[in-house]
Design a protein around this motif. Sequence first.
Motif, PDB file in Angstrom:
ATOM      1  N   THR A 470      16.241  38.937  -4.159  1.00  0.00           N
ATOM      2  CA  THR A 470      15.245  37.967  -3.329  1.00  0.00           C
ATOM      3  C   THR A 470      14.980  38.160  -1.815  1.00  0.00           C
ATOM      4  O   THR A 470      14.007  37.891  -1.421  1.00  0.00           O
ATOM      5  CB  THR A 470      16.136  36.478  -3.633  1.00  0.00           C
ATOM      6  OG1 THR A 470      17.201  36.466  -3.032  1.00  0.00           O
ATOM      7  CG2 THR A 470      16.070  36.059  -5.178  1.00  0.00           C
ATOM      8  N   GLU A 471      16.167  38.848  -1.208  1.00  0.00           N
ATOM      9  CA  GLU A 471      15.936  39.034   0.242  1.00  0.00           C
ATOM     10  C   GLU A 471      15.718  37.739   1.104  1.00  0.00           C
ATOM     11  O   GLU A 471      15.092  37.726   1.867  1.00  0.00           O
ATOM     12  CB  GLU A 471      14.777  40.205   0.434  1.00  0.00           C
ATOM     13  CG  GLU A 471      15.149  41.539  -0.220  1.00  0.00           C
ATOM     14  CD  GLU A 471      14.011  42.312   0.224  1.00  0.00           C
ATOM     15  OE1 GLU A 471      12.832  41.967   0.470  1.00  0.00           O
ATOM     16  OE2 GLU A 471      14.242  43.654   0.636  1.00  0.00           O
ATOM     17  N   ASP A 472      16.547  36.517   0.398  1.00  0.00           N
ATOM     18  CA  ASP A 472      16.297  35.407   1.174  1.00  0.00           C
ATOM     19  C   ASP A 472      17.092  35.380   2.279  1.00  0.00           C
ATOM     20  O   ASP A 472      18.684  35.627   2.216  1.00  0.00           O
ATOM     21  CB  ASP A 472      16.706  34.198  -0.026  1.00  0.00           C
ATOM     22  CG  ASP A 472      16.588  32.943   0.706  1.00  0.00           C
ATOM     23  OD1 ASP A 472      15.429  32.500   0.827  1.00  0.00           O
ATOM     24  OD2 ASP A 472      17.550  32.257   1.345  1.00  0.00           O
ATOM     25  N   GLN A 473      16.711  35.037   3.290  1.00  0.00           N
ATOM     26  CA  GLN A 473      17.551  35.093   4.815  1.00  0.00           C
ATOM     27  C   GLN A 473      18.546  33.948   4.588  1.00  0.00           C
ATOM     28  O   GLN A 473      19.586  34.164   5.009  1.00  0.00           O
ATOM     29  CB  GLN A 473      16.531  34.680   5.758  1.00  0.00           C
ATOM     30  CG  GLN A 473      17.336  34.831   7.377  1.00  0.00           C
ATOM     31  CD  GLN A 473      16.546  34.408   8.538  1.00  0.00           C
ATOM     32  OE1 GLN A 473      15.279  34.269   8.449  1.00  0.00           O
ATOM     33  NE2 GLN A 473      16.912  34.690   9.660  1.00  0.00           N
ATOM     34  N   ARG A 474      18.393  32.698   3.951  1.00  0.00           N
ATOM     35  CA  ARG A 474      19.417  31.426   3.997  1.00  0.00           C
ATOM     36  C   ARG A 474      20.589  32.252   3.172  1.00  0.00           C
ATOM     37  O   ARG A 474      21.809  31.877   3.505  1.00  0.00           O
ATOM     38  CB  ARG A 474      18.896  30.437   3.498  1.00  0.00           C
ATOM     39  CG  ARG A 474      17.975  29.758   4.173  1.00  0.00           C
ATOM     40  CD  ARG A 474      16.921  28.792   3.387  1.00  0.00           C
ATOM     41  NE  ARG A 474      16.398  29.368   2.451  1.00  0.00           N
ATOM     42  CZ  ARG A 474      15.900  28.498   1.266  1.00  0.00           C
ATOM     43  NH1 ARG A 474      15.355  27.475   1.441  1.00  0.00           N
ATOM     44  NH2 ARG A 474      15.120  29.507   0.179  1.00  0.00           N
ATOM     45  N   ALA A 475      20.329  32.840   2.357  1.00  0.00           N
ATOM     46  CA  ALA A 475      21.472  33.389   1.273  1.00  0.00           C
ATOM     47  C   ALA A 475      22.287  34.539   2.048  1.00  0.00           C
ATOM     48  O   ALA A 475      23.503  34.651   1.877  1.00  0.00           O
ATOM     49  CB  ALA A 475      20.962  34.021  -0.084  1.00  0.00           C
ATOM     50  N   ALA A 476      21.534  35.351   2.894  1.00  0.00           N
ATOM     51  CA  ALA A 476      22.231  36.447   3.325  1.00  0.00           C
ATOM     52  C   ALA A 476      22.926  35.700   4.586  1.00  0.00           C
ATOM     53  O   ALA A 476      24.151  36.071   4.750  1.00  0.00           O
ATOM     54  CB  ALA A 476      21.056  37.237   4.262  1.00  0.00           C
ATOM     55  N   LEU A 477      22.812  34.702   5.399  1.00  0.00           N
ATOM     56  CA  LEU A 477      23.595  33.903   6.214  1.00  0.00           C
ATOM     57  C   LEU A 477      24.714  33.340   5.635  1.00  0.00           C
ATOM     58  O   LEU A 477      25.805  33.444   5.980  1.00  0.00           O
ATOM     59  CB  LEU A 477      22.771  32.733   6.975  1.00  0.00           C
ATOM     60  CG  LEU A 477      21.725  33.401   7.915  1.00  0.00           C
ATOM     61  CD1 LEU A 477      20.926  32.088   8.540  1.00  0.00           C
ATOM     62  CD2 LEU A 477      22.591  33.970   9.193  1.00  0.00           C
ATOM     63  N   LYS A 478      24.706  32.830   4.427  1.00  0.00           N
ATOM     64  CA  LYS A 478      25.803  32.027   3.716  1.00  0.00           C
ATOM     65  C   LYS A 478      26.763  33.409   3.230  1.00  0.00           C
ATOM     66  O   LYS A 478      27.836  32.971   3.309  1.00  0.00           O
ATOM     67  CB  LYS A 478      25.264  31.361   2.593  1.00  0.00           C
ATOM     68  CG  LYS A 478      26.216  30.763   1.720  1.00  0.00           C
ATOM     69  CD  LYS A 478      25.536  29.937   0.518  1.00  0.00           C
ATOM     70  CE  LYS A 478      26.810  29.231  -0.213  1.00  0.00           C
ATOM     71  NZ  LYS A 478      26.380  28.554  -1.421  1.00  0.00           N
ATOM     72  N   LEU A 479      26.218  34.670   2.822  1.00  0.00           N
ATOM     73  CA  LEU A 479      27.229  35.395   2.592  1.00  0.00           C
ATOM     74  C   LEU A 479      27.712  36.131   3.356  1.00  0.00           C
ATOM     75  O   LEU A 479      29.042  36.225   3.434  1.00  0.00           O
ATOM     76  CB  LEU A 479      26.197  36.439   1.658  1.00  0.00           C
ATOM     77  CG  LEU A 479      26.967  37.788   1.171  1.00  0.00           C
ATOM     78  CD1 LEU A 479      28.266  37.092   0.019  1.00  0.00           C
ATOM     79  CD2 LEU A 479      26.180  38.700   0.489  1.00  0.00           C
ATOM     80  N   ALA A 480      27.243  36.179   4.582  1.00  0.00           N
ATOM     81  CA  ALA A 480      27.826  36.792   5.819  1.00  0.00           C
ATOM     82  C   ALA A 480      28.814  35.863   6.289  1.00  0.00           C
ATOM     83  O   ALA A 480      29.954  36.250   7.044  1.00  0.00           O
ATOM     84  CB  ALA A 480      26.797  37.016   6.974  1.00  0.00           C
TER      85      ALA A 480
END
Length: 555
Positions: A470-480
């Motif tokens: 998905t390359e979703d920025q919100r999911a990326a922040l949550k994972l980081a």
Amino acid sequence: MSLFKTLLDFCGFVALLLWGAHMVQTGVQRAFGARLRAMLGSALGNRLYAFGAGVGVTAALQSSTATGLMTAGFAAAGLVELAPALAVMLGANVGTTLIVQAFSFDVAAVAPVLVLIGVVIFRRDSRSQFHDLGRVFIGVGLMLLALHHLLDAMTPIADMSGVRAALRVLSSNPVLLVCVGAGVAWAAHSSVAVVLLVMSLAAKGVVAPEAAFALALGANLGTAINPVTETVSGANNPAAKRLPFGNLFNRVIGVALALAAMPLISQAMSAIDPDPARAVANFHTLFNVTLAILFLPALDLYAASLRKLFPDQPDPADPARPLYLDHGAKETPFVALGGAAREALRIVDVLDEMLRGARGALIDGDRRSMVVTRRLDDVVDKLNLAVKTFVASLDPADMSDADKRRVDEILAFITNLEQAADVVDRNLLPHAAKRFKRGLAFSKADQDELTTMIDRLIANLRTAASLFVTEDQRAALKLAEEKVAFRAAEAAAREAHFTQLRQGKRDSAQSSALHLDLLRDIKLINSHVVAAAAYPVLERTGGLLESRIAASPAT
């Protein structure tokens, strides 16, 4: 009794000849095996270099079978194209003729000297390479001694009426002689030893020249059977049969042509050198050089025919077999990259299974999980290599900027996952083995924490797989942000461990040290998972800082 002693002497000297050849081969393999293998592997990109490498390696090893098995291993692993591999086999067959030519001259006088030198080197120098070189000298000396005494042992055998009658029957059937020579060479794993034996038979007049040539043809055929029986046994993929069968087929063709032209060949060999032993050596050389000249220019066509005869047929049950890498889609990069991304997600599934296996070994004490999980690391490595190779084969000129960015993301994703799998294989599983060996038991709190962290890591891995698509920025922040939780868990475990050490609790300190090591490794795996999927998205959207170091205060 005299007949028994004569036959016993003959068999003993034949055995000594084979043993000397074995000593030379093993000595060279131990002393220079890695270098010879590297030399062979580096030359496989060009058929002429491959042919030369086949000649050189075989001349050193005194065994075309050994060279054939090494090359078959490269070919079966997909590390070399079929045509250069076939060139190596042609060179290997020519390499055996150099050895036979050297032994065809009267050099028996130097045999005791070679054995003496070999024994001195073997006993005086403890360095492994010189130790093995001593073995080589001893082996060559034994071969020369065996050949010398074989000539003496054959004189009474040649005078036996039964032997002469049997040889007359065999001489009238050259095909049978070829079969006899092939069977002996296959059993001995050495065409060199068999051709040398045939030369001894010819030198004493035990066999006629044409019969000796037929036996030499059989020796060439017999060693081509060895790679077939030893390499393809148990091979599920027919493609693995191409090289050994290709080498066997060209031997069969050569033998058929030589048998058809045997009267002319026999006359030519006698004219070149009337000495029977030298004639056999010259025939052996002529046969292999002629085959090389005939087949080298046609190797591409020959290889194509072998690919049709033995088409690729991957094992559908092999988890390391790529499923979505469509080589036909390379002209449309975005389609090809879609397949590469799907294959990358298979690595996620395998890593997920590895983490669950590690949890079973660490928490539940399941030893079988360790074995299964170690095998899965090989699956990750193979899938990772397949995806990298596929992506690297795409033409950058056909790709847009978005395609090139996706290539970087796929490579970063699979590289980090492969490194995470390595941590499981090299760190988590050895820790589990240490726990079994030392009988360590975690406290209830430590065990619950390990279970929670591994489960959380598995959840993060699945989030990374979703984010990769998905390359979703919100999911990326949550994972980081998950990295903070893992750092905190490691810091708390470290503090608890030092507290136990201060209190002198040595027994519990051992298990807490193991607990701390495991949390550190779990944190490292999580870092790779975050770097695989979250960082590329955050870097592209400006959500990733270049450094975590705070700016220096103004002075």
